[in-house]
Write an enzyme that holds these catalytic residues in place. Structure first.
Site, PDB file in Angstrom:
ATOM      1  N   HIS A 126       8.070   0.510  -7.247  1.00  0.00           N
ATOM      2  CA  HIS A 126       6.807   0.286  -7.949  1.00  0.00           C
ATOM      3  C   HIS A 126       6.260  -1.110  -7.650  1.00  0.00           C
ATOM      4  CE1 HIS A 126       3.736   0.487 -10.949  1.00  0.00           C
ATOM      5  NE2 HIS A 126       4.155  -0.668 -11.424  1.00  0.00           N
TER       6      HIS A 126
ATOM      7  N   GLU B 201       6.477  16.585   4.588  1.00  0.00           N
ATOM      8  CA  GLU B 201       7.303  15.683   3.774  1.00  0.00           C
ATOM      9  C   GLU B 201       8.748  16.134   3.797  1.00  0.00           C
ATOM     10  OE1 GLU B 201       4.827  14.805  -0.090  1.00  0.00           O
ATOM     11  OE2 GLU B 201       4.621  16.899   0.490  1.00  0.00           O
TER      12      GLU B 201
ATOM     13  N   CYS C 103      -0.309   9.744   5.846  1.00  0.00           N
ATOM     14  CA  CYS C 103      -0.956   9.280   4.620  1.00  0.00           C
ATOM     15  C   CYS C 103       0.048   8.659   3.650  1.00  0.00           C
ATOM     16  CB  CYS C 103      -1.724  10.406   3.937  1.00  0.00           C
ATOM     17  SG  CYS C 103      -0.683  11.740   3.365  1.00  0.00           S
TER      18      CYS C 103
END
Lengths: 92, 561
Positions: free
Chosen positions: B187, B413, B486
């Site tokens: 994060h 993914e 992305c």
């Protein structure tokens, strides 16, 4: 025991900034002042100098509340606090 | 001079004093009694004094603040010494409870009352709990939790930062982030990149630095040193001067020899999209549609969705917008879609897979996307997350076609999708590599776990091999279907060059990174990028892959990236 009724004039009710200002003022008048919604029993009245009490009271714009105090200076204190409630504190 | 090597996750060179993030405050144990020899009277007096001290500090902060922040601080300063809170606490103290536990419980009761009132009052419950933590910290004589208040800008240091810690982070005061734990996808890394703050993670020992110690941070190189000298100060000044040129992207992603690589933005709603368009993004490479689903008990109506999507499409008239269908599950649970009791949610029913357990949600979302697309000139593409097989890709393409959406694609993914890219691309029109999850699944390393940061690195040669395989699958398929990226990897200028060298045709990233990636890409030819990619692919570690690429890209050092 003296009491005054007042109608909350602040547009956001007795929340946030109006509650801060009112609680601070009630803490400085020198007598213990209680606040209750009009019609609620006097024993359920809460400490007017407590911002947390004011917030949990849930008084909205246009609600009528009852202020009570006793002892020396009670009347003068209630007069000034009632006047404050009837001012739009959001606009101050 | 002391050095702390770490992992650079957001570029920037800066000199400044550090402030440690206080450790989270532990709850006083339930049933904690007054210490022997402490009278109830003493405990009550200590509580009143602590409350008063908190009030004084919050008042001082209110005086320095403005607007909404000022009003909130004024109100919280009153809460600290609130008669209702103090009376309830003293009552508990008189019954033998310790001061810390008493104020903890009294505040808990008040907060619960506010939550029950709902709306604005419920939001104030957080303020009561914040005041409580401050009073308990004052009673213990430890720093108050949360980001420290300071009039002087500082470098925030922590073991690691959680979303709740950074919610109140003000980039005007906090000028860089350093963590002893965490990894490149943590994060801390994501928030630093989105705020444009230099950041270094996994720098063991930094959490031991004394408050006020002056350090030099290089967020690209991943270095931290104490006692900065003239060289470091000059580097920081040069970065500050450069930063203004690195904040502008001309809207034309290309290599030095004119090979076009459109640079797109990852966005999570209309507001983001408007900002991204202003930053020069050539389209949207990833529209995260979770924004209209999160924090909801029930599915949003088609009409609501149409309006939300149209806001994004309208920001990019005539440009490509790639919509990712709902990616719920794992770290993004939704009560009406996902099962919170799964033992292993990252490998559970998430992304496209939720269509098997809750059919209808995806179909309605596609209908909403199609309806929103009708009213706009944006070139709308749609892709499904967590596709693992050609069969799933085919089913998704059929659903898109039924909805009237003409450009279906898939996210790559899951390693199986990379390996079978040729068959998958026979079913759909494009693929987009989601490098964050692809790294997590390739390396079998949870993105959130600090100790696995070294594994969870998109520079891992195995991850680069899967990128190469995906592109090879597209080439083998034969009709020139594009493969984009992305994930966070596209925002790293050096890795972006490697990806282009591997044959990736578009890069989508946080809008803040567009200028830096564009500037670096413009300095290499396609052939040079291919050579750099070969060097990285043949490396045996992520550090070696990164070093090899950076060595061939001197512009990175010049720009401080």
């Amino acid at each position: 025991m003296s009491e005054r009724k007042a109608t909350v004039a602040s547009s956001s009710g007795l929340h946030a900034r109006p509650a801060s200002l009112f609680a601070a003022a009630a803490g400085e008048v020198g007598v213990e002042v209680t606040i209750a919604m009009d019609g609620a029993p006097a024993e359920d009245a809460m400490d007017a100098s407590s911002i947390l009490s004011l917030m949990t009271l849930g008084a909205e714009h246009g609600s009528t509340v009852v202020l009570r105090a006793e002892g020396d200076g009670a009347d003068a204190a209630l007069d000034s606090l009632a006047k404050m409630l009837e001012t739009d504190l959001d606009a101050v | 001079m002391q050095n702390f090597p770490g992992v650079g996750v957001s570029p920037g060179r800066i000199v400044g004093p550090v402030r440690q993030m206080p450790r989270p405050l532990a709850e006083p144990p339930a049933g904690e009694k007054l210490a022997p020899g402490t009278s109830a009277e003493d405990a009550a007096a200590a509580l009143t004094a602590a409350a008063k001290a908190v009030q004084v500090e919050l008042r001082a902060r209110a005086a320095a603040a403005a607007g909404d922040a000022k009003a909130v601080l004024e109100a919280t300063s009153l809460m600290a010494t609130d008669p209702m809170l103090i009376k309830a606490s003293v009552k508990l103290i008189n019954a033998g409870t310790s001061a810390e536990r008493a104020v903890w419980e009294a505040a808990e009761a008040v907060a619960a009352m506010l939550v029950n009132l709902g709306g604005y009052m419920a939001e104030r419950a957080t303020d009561v709990l914040d005041v409580r933590a401050r009073v308990v910290a004052a009673l213990r004589g430890v720093p108050a939790p949360g980001i420290p208040a300071s009039e002087v800008p500082f470098i925030l240091v922590a073991e690691d930062l959680a979303p709740a810690d950074t919610a109140t982070l003000d980039p005007a005061t906090v000028i860089a982030l350093l963590t002893a734990g965490g990894g490149p996808q943590s994060h801390t890394a994501i928030i630093a990149r989105s705020l444009g703050l230099p950041a270094v993670v996994a720098a063991a020992g930094v959490d031991q630095l004394a408050d006020g110690t002056e350090v030099y941070v290089d967020g690209a190189a991943g270095t931290i040193s104490t006692g900065p000298g003239d060289t470091e100060r000059a580097a920081a000044a040069a970065w500050a001067a450069n930063a203004s040129t690195l904040s502008v992207f001309d809207g034309n992603g290309t290599t030095a020899d004119g090979h076009l690589v459109p640079l797109l933005a990852n966005v999570g709603g209309a507001k983001d999209a408007v900002k991204a368009a202003a930053a020069g993004a050539q389209g949207v490479g990833l529209l995260r549609t979770e924004f209209c689903f999160l924090e909801r008990e029930t599915e949003p109506s088609i009409a609501e969705q149409v309006e939300a999507y149209r806001g994004v499409f309208d920001a990019f008239p005539g440009k490509k917008v790639v919509v990712r269908t709902l990616d719920a599950g794992a770290d993004k649970p939704l009560p009406f879609l996902t099962d919170a009791t799964e033992p292993n949610p990252a490998l559970g029913v998430r992304g496209y897979r939720t269509d098997t357990t809750s059919p209808g949600v995806l179909e309605r979302q596609l209908a909403a996307v199609a309806e929103a697309a009708k009213g706009s000139t944006a070139d709308v593409w749609v892709m499904a997350p967590m596709i693992s097989t050609p069969e799933e890709a085919g089913d998704f393409a059929a659903m898109c076609s039924n909805a009237g959406l003409n450009t279906p694609g898939v996210m790559v993914e899951v390693p199986s999708a990379a390996v079978t890219a040729e068959s998958i691309l026979r079913e759909v029109d494009f693929a987009s590599l989601g490098t964050n999850d692809l790294t997590q699944y390739t390396m079998a390393a949870d993105r959130q776990l600090g100790p696995l940061a070294a594994l969870n690195n998109p520079w891992q040669p195995a991850v680069l091999q899967l990128v190469r395989l995906t592109v090879a699958g597209a080439v083998a398929e034969g009709s020139g279907k594009p493969v984009g990226v992305c994930g966070e990897a596209a925002a790293d200028p050096a890795l972006a060059v490697v990806l282009v060298g591997l044959g990736v045709s578009t890069l989508s990233m946080t809008a803040r990174s567009l200028a830096a990636v564009g500037a670096v890409l413009a300095t290499v030819t396609l052939e040079e990028a291919q050579e750099i990619a070969r060097l990285a692919l043949s490396a045996t570690s992520p550090a070696q892959a990164r070093d090899r690429a950076r060595e061939k890209l001197p512009v990175l050092a010049e720009l401080g990236l």
